[in-house]
Design a protein around this motif. Structure first.
Motif, mmCIF file in Angstrom:
data_model
loop_
_atom_site.group_PDB
_atom_site.id
_atom_site.type_symbol
_atom_site.label_atom_id
_atom_site.label_comp_id
_atom_site.label_asym_id
_atom_site.label_seq_id
_atom_site.Cartn_x
_atom_site.Cartn_y
_atom_site.Cartn_z
ATOM 1 N N ALA A 1 0.830 -1.203 0.000
ATOM 2 C CA ALA A 1 0.000 0.000 0.000
ATOM 3 C C ALA A 1 0.862 1.251 0.000
ATOM 4 C CB ALA A 1 -0.926 -0.004 1.214
ATOM 5 N N GLU A 2 1.920 1.239 0.778
ATOM 6 C CA GLU A 2 2.798 2.404 0.852
ATOM 7 C C GLU A 2 3.508 2.640 -0.473
ATOM 8 O OE1 GLU A 2 3.690 2.409 5.649
ATOM 9 O OE2 GLU A 2 5.218 1.625 4.274
ATOM 10 N N LYS A 3 3.868 1.558 -1.148
ATOM 11 C CA LYS A 3 4.524 1.684 -2.455
ATOM 12 C C LYS A 3 3.550 2.248 -3.492
ATOM 13 C CE LYS A 3 6.726 -1.093 -6.098
ATOM 14 N NZ LYS A 3 5.719 -0.856 -7.146
ATOM 15 N N VAL A 4 2.330 1.721 -3.498
ATOM 16 C CA VAL A 4 1.339 2.140 -4.489
ATOM 17 C C VAL A 4 0.915 3.591 -4.274
ATOM 18 C CG1 VAL A 4 -1.036 1.781 -5.271
ATOM 19 C CG2 VAL A 4 0.458 -0.181 -4.894
ATOM 20 N N LEU A 5 0.702 3.966 -3.012
ATOM 21 C CA LEU A 5 0.108 5.265 -2.695
ATOM 22 C C LEU A 5 1.117 6.327 -2.287
ATOM 23 C CD1 LEU A 5 -2.956 3.998 -0.640
ATOM 24 C CD2 LEU A 5 -2.985 4.856 -2.983
ATOM 25 N N GLY A 6 2.401 5.966 -2.238
ATOM 26 C CA GLY A 6 3.385 6.939 -1.776
ATOM 27 C C GLY A 6 3.072 7.410 -0.367
ATOM 28 N N ALA A 7 2.562 6.493 0.451
ATOM 29 C CA ALA A 7 2.075 6.833 1.795
ATOM 30 C C ALA A 7 2.895 6.123 2.853
ATOM 31 C CB ALA A 7 0.601 6.429 1.921
ATOM 32 N N GLU A 8 2.683 6.497 4.089
ATOM 33 C CA GLU A 8 3.280 5.810 5.238
ATOM 34 C C GLU A 8 2.164 5.530 6.235
ATOM 35 O OE1 GLU A 8 6.222 8.520 6.548
ATOM 36 O OE2 GLU A 8 7.686 7.914 5.028
ATOM 37 N N TYR A 9 1.792 4.281 6.337
ATOM 38 C CA TYR A 9 0.701 3.902 7.233
ATOM 39 C C TYR A 9 1.238 3.616 8.628
ATOM 40 C CZ TYR A 9 -2.994 3.703 3.751
ATOM 41 O OH TYR A 9 -3.942 4.040 2.812
ATOM 42 N N GLY A 10 0.483 4.082 9.609
ATOM 43 C CA GLY A 10 0.863 3.841 10.987
ATOM 44 C C GLY A 10 -0.356 3.602 11.847
ATOM 45 N N LEU A 11 -0.105 3.129 13.049
ATOM 46 C CA LEU A 11 -1.153 2.968 14.045
ATOM 47 C C LEU A 11 -1.149 4.214 14.917
ATOM 48 C CD1 LEU A 11 -3.268 0.999 15.225
ATOM 49 C CD2 LEU A 11 -1.504 0.236 16.826
ATOM 50 N N TRP A 12 -2.269 4.917 14.949
ATOM 51 C CA TRP A 12 -2.394 6.168 15.682
ATOM 52 C C TRP A 12 -3.338 5.987 16.864
ATOM 53 C CZ3 TRP A 12 -0.248 11.024 14.091
ATOM 54 C CH2 TRP A 12 0.494 10.955 12.898
ATOM 55 N N GLU A 13 -3.067 6.720 17.930
ATOM 56 C CA GLU A 13 -3.897 6.606 19.134
ATOM 57 C C GLU A 13 -4.454 7.971 19.517
ATOM 58 O OE1 GLU A 13 -3.067 3.863 22.594
ATOM 59 O OE2 GLU A 13 -2.541 5.798 23.521
ATOM 60 N N ARG A 14 -5.715 7.992 19.903
ATOM 61 C CA ARG A 14 -6.372 9.225 20.314
ATOM 62 C C ARG A 14 -6.308 9.355 21.824
ATOM 63 N NH1 ARG A 14 -12.446 10.000 18.333
ATOM 64 N NH2 ARG A 14 -12.852 8.470 19.978
#
Length: 649
Positions: free
Chosen positions: A134-147
């Protein structure tokens, strides 16, 4: 969708943007700023499985507002010539070529063809993929975020990319860039049920006021106590609503939407009908449309009975047997995540559904749920997409803060209400019960987070879908103490702040332009842009208002008085259902999207000129002559409204 001028305006109003800490040569298609409410826990490990949902842009949306106006403007030669559901679906359906283009792009980036699926009716593309892919396709960096505050965790990125040739085809990607703002905890947001299922109070439920009645309600037709206790007779006297009557052979329908764990109790409806009506026998019930496990709870508390009992008691008492009543009961007993308005929209528009139901697993309920204990109240069937038809009128008393979702997400939902308008459906929403503040009376900090509950500062916090220009938003009024219906004009609700204000997302609709211009010319508020969107170029709400205080309601065999715009919405929806009956009787169609007619005929309303809708440490806005962001155009008179609509084609 937006004009150049408004696009620039909305860009100015948006939150600061954040660029990924790891540079990429792919320019962002969409990016966002995670407010201080959120912190990155850790990047997703490369092999983490992800299911991406790519929303395909619906063609012809640029022309949709004009089309709706042509069907709903009383001066239009095509007024009332509504489309069929099939015509709407075909007009906005993405082409096969659009899906093929997206698929070929994904394949060119290394995604297996077998992992790319076309959603129902072609509205979505679903991709089973790993985080690294996904990161390669979208040029993104996915992470787990906490509120902070409640510890909620979501998978998000702060930016993503699509190829230049596909920017007009891919509207948004989920999970994507949206971070909802933290709600200040109020009595604890999570609880463990006896079954071990994590539950949460539904985010969108309006926090109405209610009180136990110390005495048995008064006479069925009594009007002397209407300022202290509203009954169906009071509403008929206030707004000249006739006693309902049956018209044979008319396809006249009214839908009430409720979300788990709210559900009605038949004994309470029977008690209400036997007390306040003479035409509804015991056992009179709505037609149940059970969506994604929609069920009637056995719980008897006011928090699970009050809303639904209130909505149905008054909608049915005022509209039956003139209109058939459908209850859209949404969601099973697993209410984390709770069912939302999007789950309801999924059930009446298959093209809106993703392949697994819902629209974002962190915001909307995803079905089916696991059910190791074989609990019958937990839904294990397929997600409902396009399963039910829309009734001619739909009333909803649930919403959320406009900024709790990204603008693209809000626009996509709002366009669903536009489609319903094209089909001749009137969509009615309550405007909210916290004045100019949002849910739980929270306002917006300078950094985009929410203030504590009831704080005396912050930017005004508009409510959605009230800010969507394709629905009718209903605010609240009240009778002055010791007054009788018709003798003294109503005022803005006094026991709570009727929701109202101005959008930060949606542009000013043409039908409202004159009313907004007149309001600012004669009654411009003293607040500056640090408090609210004062550009005079955006949607204002509510559109109208009705009495919203002290509705007599039976709950678990006892009597309570409820206050809130949740009472106003089904009351107005019942009035529109009665108008539809009159039109259907003479061979005309349903009125559909009513706002252009309402604004064209202010004489059909009793103007409300007293009261405010306080919040954020201010008195909010003031009710004034003409339209205002407290009570809208004022309180409708049924006979005048009926005559206006009967005169139309």
């Amino acid at each position: 969708m937006l004009t150049t001028k408004l696009t620039a305006l909305l860009s100015f109003l948006s939150l600061p943007l954040s660029i990924s800490s790891h540079p990429t040569n792919k320019p962002p298609h969409e990016q966002s700023h995670a407010s201080p409410s959120w912190s990155l826990v850790n990047p997703l490990p490369p092999n983490t499985p992800l299911t991406l949902h790519l929303a395909l842009t619906q063609p012809n949306l640029h022309s949709a507002p004009t089309l709706l106006h042509a069907l709903s403007d009383p001066s239009s030669p095509t007024y009332g010539q509504h489309w069929t559901a099939q015509q709407v679906a075909e007009y906005f359906a993405p082409s096969d070529e659009a899906f093929t283009s997206v698929k070929e792009w994904l394949v060119s980036e290394g995604v297996s063809r077998e992992n790319i699926k076309k959603g129902r009716k072609g509205g979505w593309v679903t991709v089973d993929i790993t985080a690294a892919e996904a990161e390669k396709v979208l040029g993104a960096e996915y992470g787990l975020w906490e509120r902070k505050g409640d510890g909620k965790r979501v998978v998000r990125c702060e930016r993503y990319w699509v190829p230049e040739g596909l920017e007009g085809i891919v509207e948004m990607v989920l999970p994507g860039v949206g971070f909802d703002t933290a709600l200040e905890a109020e009595g604890g947001e999570r609880e463990e049920s006896a079954k071990g299922v994590v539950k949460r109070e539904t985010e969108g439920e309006k926090g109405k006021g209610f009180r136990a009645l110390g005495k048995k309600p008064g006479k069925k037709d009594g009007l002397g106590d209407c300022s202290e206790l509203i009954t169906p007779a009071c509403l008929r006297a206030l707004y000249d609503i006739p006693e309902p009557k049956a018209f044979s052979g008319l396809d006249n329908t009214l839908g009430i939407v409720e979300f788990a764990p709210q559900s009605y109790a038949q004994p309470d409806l029977d008690l209400f009908f036997s007390t306040y009506t003479s035409h509804l026998p015991n056992g009179t019930a709505p037609t149940l449309a059970a969506i994604d496990g929609g069920y009637l709870s056995s719980d008897t508390t006011v928090n699970t009975r009050g809303e639904s009992n209130l909505d149905l008691s008054y909608a049915m008492a005022l509209a039956l047997p003139t209109a058939n009543i459908t209850l859209y009961q949404v969601g099973d007993s697993v209410v984390w995540n709770p069912a939302t308005n999007n789950n309801f929209l999924d059930a009446i528009d298959a093209a809106y559904c993703t392949t697994d139901g819902g629209d974002d697993k962190d915001w909307d309920a995803i079905y089916p749920h696991d059910n190791p204990s074989n609990d019958p109240s937990i839904y294990t069937g397929k997600p409902m997409c396009g399963t039910f038809e829309a009734t001619k009128v739909i009333s909803v008393s649930y919403g959320s803060n406009e900024d709790a979702r990204p603008a693209r997400y809000r626009e996509r939902e709002c366009n669903e209400y536009l489609k319903l308008g094209l089909m001749g459906v009137t969509v009615v929403f309550s405007s909210g019960d916290s004045g100019v503040a949002g849910l739980r009376s929270q306002c917006v900090e300078e950094d985009g987070s929410y203030t504590p509950v009831g704080a005396d500062y912050g930017r005004f916090n508009p409510m959605f879908p009230g800010t969507c220009p394709y629905i009718t938003s209903v605010g609240g009024t009240a009778l002055p103490p010791s007054s009788v219906p018709g003798k003294i004009p109503e005022v803005a609700s006094t026991s709570f702040g009727s929701g109202g204000g101005f959008s930060n997302i949606f542009p000013l609709p043409s039908y409202q332009a004159s009313a907004i211009a007149s309001y600012f010319a004669s009654h411009e508020p003293s607040y500056n842009s640090s408090r609210y969107n004062n550009t005079q170029l955006v949607r204002g709400y509510p559109d109208i208002a009705l009495n919203s205080e002290n509705y007599a309601t039976a709950v678990n065999g006892e009597w309570m008085a409820f206050s809130g715009t949740s009472a106003s919405a089904p009351t107005f929806a019942a009035m529109i259902a009665l108008v539809n009956a009159e039109r259907l009787k003479v061979g005309k169609g349903s009125v559909g999207f009513v706002n252009p007619v309402l604004y064209e005929h202010p004489e059909a309303f009793q103007d409300v000129v007293e009261g405010t809708n306080p919040g954020c440490g201010t008195e909010g806005f003031r009710a004034v002559e003409g339209w205002d962001p407290v009570t809208g155009l004022g309180a409708p008179n049924f006979e005048r409204l009926r005559d206006v609509f009967l005169a139309l084609p």
